[in-house]
Design a protein around this motif. Structure first.
Motif, PDB file in Angstrom:
ATOM      1  N   HIS A  66      34.648  41.184  36.713  1.00 46.30           N
ATOM      2  CA  HIS A  66      35.093  39.786  36.661  1.00 46.30           C
ATOM      3  C   HIS A  66      35.345  39.248  38.063  1.00 46.30           C
ATOM      4  O   HIS A  66      35.726  39.996  38.964  1.00 46.30           O
ATOM      5  CB  HIS A  66      36.366  39.658  35.819  1.00 46.30           C
ATOM      6  CG  HIS A  66      36.187  40.135  34.415  1.00 46.30           C
ATOM      7  ND1 HIS A  66      35.575  39.385  33.445  1.00 46.30           N
ATOM      8  CD2 HIS A  66      36.517  41.314  33.828  1.00 46.30           C
ATOM      9  CE1 HIS A  66      35.543  40.065  32.309  1.00 46.30           C
ATOM     10  NE2 HIS A  66      36.108  41.241  32.520  1.00 46.30           N
ATOM     11  N   ASP A  67      35.178  37.962  38.212  1.00 46.01           N
ATOM     12  CA  ASP A  67      35.376  37.283  39.483  1.00 46.01           C
ATOM     13  C   ASP A  67      36.826  36.801  39.557  1.00 46.01           C
ATOM     14  O   ASP A  67      37.104  35.613  39.344  1.00 46.01           O
ATOM     15  CB  ASP A  67      34.395  36.122  39.595  1.00 46.01           C
ATOM     16  CG  ASP A  67      34.377  35.495  40.956  1.00 46.01           C
ATOM     17  OD1 ASP A  67      34.762  36.169  41.946  1.00 46.01           O
ATOM     18  OD2 ASP A  67      33.993  34.321  41.055  1.00 46.01           O
ATOM     19  N   LEU A  68      37.748  37.702  39.848  1.00 46.03           N
ATOM     20  CA  LEU A  68      39.175  37.396  39.807  1.00 46.03           C
ATOM     21  C   LEU A  68      39.639  36.638  41.045  1.00 46.03           C
ATOM     22  O   LEU A  68      39.280  36.974  42.158  1.00 46.03           O
ATOM     23  CB  LEU A  68      39.987  38.688  39.664  1.00 46.03           C
ATOM     24  CG  LEU A  68      39.720  39.515  38.414  1.00 46.03           C
ATOM     25  CD1 LEU A  68      40.512  40.803  38.468  1.00 46.03           C
ATOM     26  CD2 LEU A  68      40.039  38.725  37.160  1.00 46.03           C
ATOM     27  N   SER A  69      40.504  35.652  40.799  1.00 44.35           N
ATOM     28  CA  SER A  69      41.068  34.881  41.916  1.00 44.35           C
ATOM     29  C   SER A  69      42.530  35.217  42.162  1.00 44.35           C
ATOM     30  O   SER A  69      43.093  34.784  43.162  1.00 44.35           O
ATOM     31  CB  SER A  69      40.930  33.386  41.651  1.00 44.35           C
ATOM     32  OG  SER A  69      41.651  33.020  40.486  1.00 44.35           O
ATOM     33  N   MET A  71      35.634  32.148  42.736  1.00 44.85           N
ATOM     34  CA  MET A  71      36.499  32.939  41.885  1.00 44.85           C
ATOM     35  C   MET A  71      37.142  32.022  40.845  1.00 44.85           C
ATOM     36  O   MET A  71      37.808  31.074  41.197  1.00 44.85           O
ATOM     37  CB  MET A  71      37.573  33.626  42.711  1.00 44.85           C
ATOM     38  CG  MET A  71      37.053  34.655  43.650  1.00 44.85           C
ATOM     39  SD  MET A  71      38.419  35.507  44.454  1.00 44.85           S
ATOM     40  CE  MET A  71      37.494  36.451  45.621  1.00 44.85           C
ATOM     41  N   LEU A 102      42.771  47.636  37.688  1.00 45.83           N
ATOM     42  CA  LEU A 102      42.456  46.402  38.407  1.00 45.83           C
ATOM     43  C   LEU A 102      41.133  46.533  39.160  1.00 45.83           C
ATOM     44  O   LEU A 102      40.324  45.598  39.186  1.00 45.83           O
ATOM     45  CB  LEU A 102      43.594  46.037  39.357  1.00 45.83           C
ATOM     46  CG  LEU A 102      43.597  44.641  39.947  1.00 45.83           C
ATOM     47  CD1 LEU A 102      43.482  43.574  38.876  1.00 45.83           C
ATOM     48  CD2 LEU A 102      44.848  44.429  40.778  1.00 45.83           C
ATOM     49  N   ARG A 114      37.967  44.146  38.441  1.00 44.76           N
ATOM     50  CA  ARG A 114      37.352  43.362  39.522  1.00 44.76           C
ATOM     51  C   ARG A 114      35.851  43.601  39.615  1.00 44.76           C
ATOM     52  O   ARG A 114      35.116  42.726  40.069  1.00 44.76           O
ATOM     53  CB  ARG A 114      38.016  43.684  40.861  1.00 44.76           C
ATOM     54  CG  ARG A 114      39.440  43.148  40.916  1.00 44.76           C
ATOM     55  CD  ARG A 114      40.015  43.244  42.276  1.00 44.76           C
ATOM     56  NE  ARG A 114      39.311  42.284  43.125  1.00 44.76           N
ATOM     57  CZ  ARG A 114      39.288  42.364  44.451  1.00 44.76           C
ATOM     58  NH1 ARG A 114      39.909  43.341  45.069  1.00 44.76           N
ATOM     59  NH2 ARG A 114      38.643  41.468  45.148  1.00 44.76           N
ATOM     60  N   ARG A 115      35.382  44.773  39.188  1.00 42.52           N
ATOM     61  CA  ARG A 115      33.935  45.024  39.195  1.00 42.52           C
ATOM     62  C   ARG A 115      33.214  44.183  38.138  1.00 42.52           C
ATOM     63  O   ARG A 115      32.043  43.874  38.289  1.00 42.52           O
ATOM     64  CB  ARG A 115      33.650  46.509  38.957  1.00 42.52           C
ATOM     65  CG  ARG A 115      33.872  47.377  40.183  1.00 42.52           C
ATOM     66  CD  ARG A 115      33.340  48.784  39.980  1.00 42.52           C
ATOM     67  NE  ARG A 115      34.262  49.634  39.257  1.00 42.52           N
ATOM     68  CZ  ARG A 115      35.291  50.268  39.801  1.00 42.52           C
ATOM     69  NH1 ARG A 115      35.545  50.123  41.092  1.00 42.52           N
ATOM     70  NH2 ARG A 115      36.070  51.034  39.077  1.00 42.52           N
ATOM     71  N   ALA A 142      42.192  39.890  31.543  1.00 42.14           N
ATOM     72  CA  ALA A 142      41.399  38.941  32.328  1.00 42.14           C
ATOM     73  C   ALA A 142      41.220  37.671  31.499  1.00 42.14           C
ATOM     74  O   ALA A 142      40.820  37.738  30.332  1.00 42.14           O
ATOM     75  CB  ALA A 142      40.041  39.528  32.683  1.00 42.14           C
TER      76      ALA A 142
END
Length: 72
Positions: free
Chosen positions: A64-67, A1, A57, A61-62, A18
């Motif tokens: 982007h690789d959110l941390s 992430m 959100l 999240r679908r 993002a």
């Protein structure tokens, strides 16, 4: 992430942004603010913001690789 989401709640809009690891904006979503009356006072529609945030959100999240999520 490696990406981060930032929620910015202002008087006019709420924004969910993002960011890449190096600070570039990857995507931005906006929600126009609505006022509600509580105890005779006009205040931001917090429940409306929260419903929008949950949906936005999940969409972010679908794609982007959110941390994490930062709120300002």
């Amino acid at each position: 992430m490696t990406e981060l989401a930032v929620l910015d709640v202002g008087k006019t809009n709420a924004k969910l942004i993002a960011f890449s690891r190096d600070g570039k904006i990857l995507e931005q979503m906006r929600h126009p603010q609505q006022a509600v009356t509580e105890n005779g006072l006009r205040v931001l529609d917090v429940e409306g913001i929260f419903r929008w945030l949950e949906s936005a959100l999940a969409d972010l999240r679908r794609r982007h690789d959110l941390s994490g999520l930062v709120v300002s």
